[in-house]
Write an enzyme that holds these catalytic residues in place. Sequence first.
Site, mmCIF file in Angstrom:
data_model
loop_
_atom_site.group_PDB
_atom_site.id
_atom_site.type_symbol
_atom_site.label_atom_id
_atom_site.label_comp_id
_atom_site.label_asym_id
_atom_site.label_seq_id
_atom_site.Cartn_x
_atom_site.Cartn_y
_atom_site.Cartn_z
ATOM 1 C CG ASP A 40 53.154 30.990 18.439
ATOM 2 O OD1 ASP A 40 52.655 32.091 18.171
ATOM 3 O OD2 ASP A 40 52.841 30.347 19.461
ATOM 4 C CD GLU A 79 52.502 32.582 14.393
ATOM 5 O OE1 GLU A 79 52.145 31.390 14.255
ATOM 6 O OE2 GLU A 79 51.953 33.368 15.180
#
Length: 645
Positions: A261, A340
């Site tokens: 992320d 992610e």
Amino acid sequence: MGKRSRLEDDSGPQEAESRISKRLKTEKREKKEKKDKKDKKEKKDKKQKKEKKEKKEKKETHEKADEVEEIEKDEQKEVKLTKNFAIHDLISVERSISLVQENLAKIMEITPTADELSQYVQHLVKSTNNGSSQDSGVTAKILLLSKSHKIQLAAQLKTLYQANKLRIFDQIINFSETTILNSADDVQLLLKERNRKAHEKGTSTEKRFNENSILPELPVLYDSVLEAKVFIHKSATNNDMHSSKYDQVQWNNERLEYLGDAVLETIVSDITEARYHDFDEGQLTVLRATLVKNETIEVLSRAYKFPERQQELLKFHVIKTDLNIDSRVGANKRIADLFEAYIGAIFIDKGRDGNAYDFIKAWLVDVYEPILNEFESIDQLKYLHLSSGLVSKLLGNDFNGKPSSPTIAEDTTVELKETKVAQQQEPVQKFPITITSTEPIDKLARGNLYALIGSAKLHPIFTPVRSYQSTGTHCVVNCTMDGELLGTGEGRNAKDASARAAMAALLNKELIEKYHLIRMMTPRTESVVKAPELEQKVIKKARASSLLQIPHFIPHADILTPDASAKANLMDLLSEQKVSAEIKCEPDQASQSILPMFKSTLKVNGKNVCDCIEASKKKGANKVAQWLLDEIEKHGKQAVLKELE
């Protein structure tokens, strides 16, 4: 005589010219022969070089084929020589060694040595002969010691351990996941090196990706263990009673998702800042929020077939999953988390350095190219979601093969036409909308909304509709006006969610204009509070004075280890008071966990008192019972029973 001499003189130059001509012809012929000889030699050398090169290439091809064949033979040989182990057997070994560690440590802590045990037995015998009653349960202890030779065995082990004759016990007791065994193979390192060599030699041909998508090829992860961790949800380890804290943290995709992320947001910031020189930081922030929001990332995750890969992995594992890959696109955060986590895994696999950053950035530039092209071709202020046409192309649903390479003018014309058609068929935005927790907060949104449509008689109302109790999740708040939904917002708390709900409402131009006109026509002397609002205040006031605040939801983090007999104790207590109670356990359909979750509800006198959601029915039942028992202990039995009436 004079005439003959003259003829001889005349023939002399002709012969000289003939000789010269012959010499020139000879020289020309010699040059030609020399040139032909040279050309023939060059041609021969060239042919020899070509044959040598072909021979070398053929030899290399044969060597490569032989090497591949040798690898395959070695693998087949390994398969033949290696005993096959079932997954459940390996899991049993892991759990058994955990029990060995735990029990061995307990034995070495509480077991007496052989001398201590012998002295204690003599003490018990003496106590029996003297009729002493100071030591309770003397007879029972004597019976236990007389029939259990395992206690004698444990005492002998403790004696040897204290004499430093069983040093391996220390190694077993103190062994952890970070302990390095010199004689053991590093499975993860072996897999990574083997996959890297196979990829370089071209023997790794598997490509699990949607060929119809317009996205670039997915980068290869050499570390198979790291790749597997991408698709392991935290519930797979958190609910394993034998897993350590290290296992729970390291062997799921939470940490990879956390790293990915951060890397994704940094690279997207880098890409957009370099591409749009005339954007200020506010415009860049809004664009980045659109590119990294869960809805967008989920589309990319689905396009790369990550949900299918997760199911493929889990179907061979003992862990069950309720991940619905057929759910509506944009409605499943867990699928977005896989993308992610994969980025985090690439960053680790490529070395955690600048080269890894550059590698991922080069890939993401191609990934986001079609999205940014669409962003540039329409009203940028309204671009909050990918169009349905682009989503279809990314997923490869209605798009066969990659596009040809038209000119820039043709490409722009095609994109503008497709955008206009998409806008005619389906609006870019349907209201009311939801502003997700990934988008930045406008702290002035609530004040601006009230200034536009709020009045003493009628004003926006912010109502929490769902509150997630686990760490790191968010609240959801609806912004309504006269019962009509203006917009919805998400956030870590009610304040942030309310601000985003106001932001969503401000974008709803049609309803804003409607209530702005109502506000303009409303006299300032109108009543401040309507009757339904008064009723709500009365209900809130009554609930605030309530003792138990029921029905009560018990978060997962509360009462982590309820008493195993809590349910039985509560039912006994309530039955003595002649109060009817029941605990109902049923599957929780709203849960997104890969494990089946159950909702346990405690009802007293037919009224819901409290509930919780757990993976174990037994734990859930004891948890709700424990909560009411704690309340009874806190407020007193009579007060609580009166409240339950």
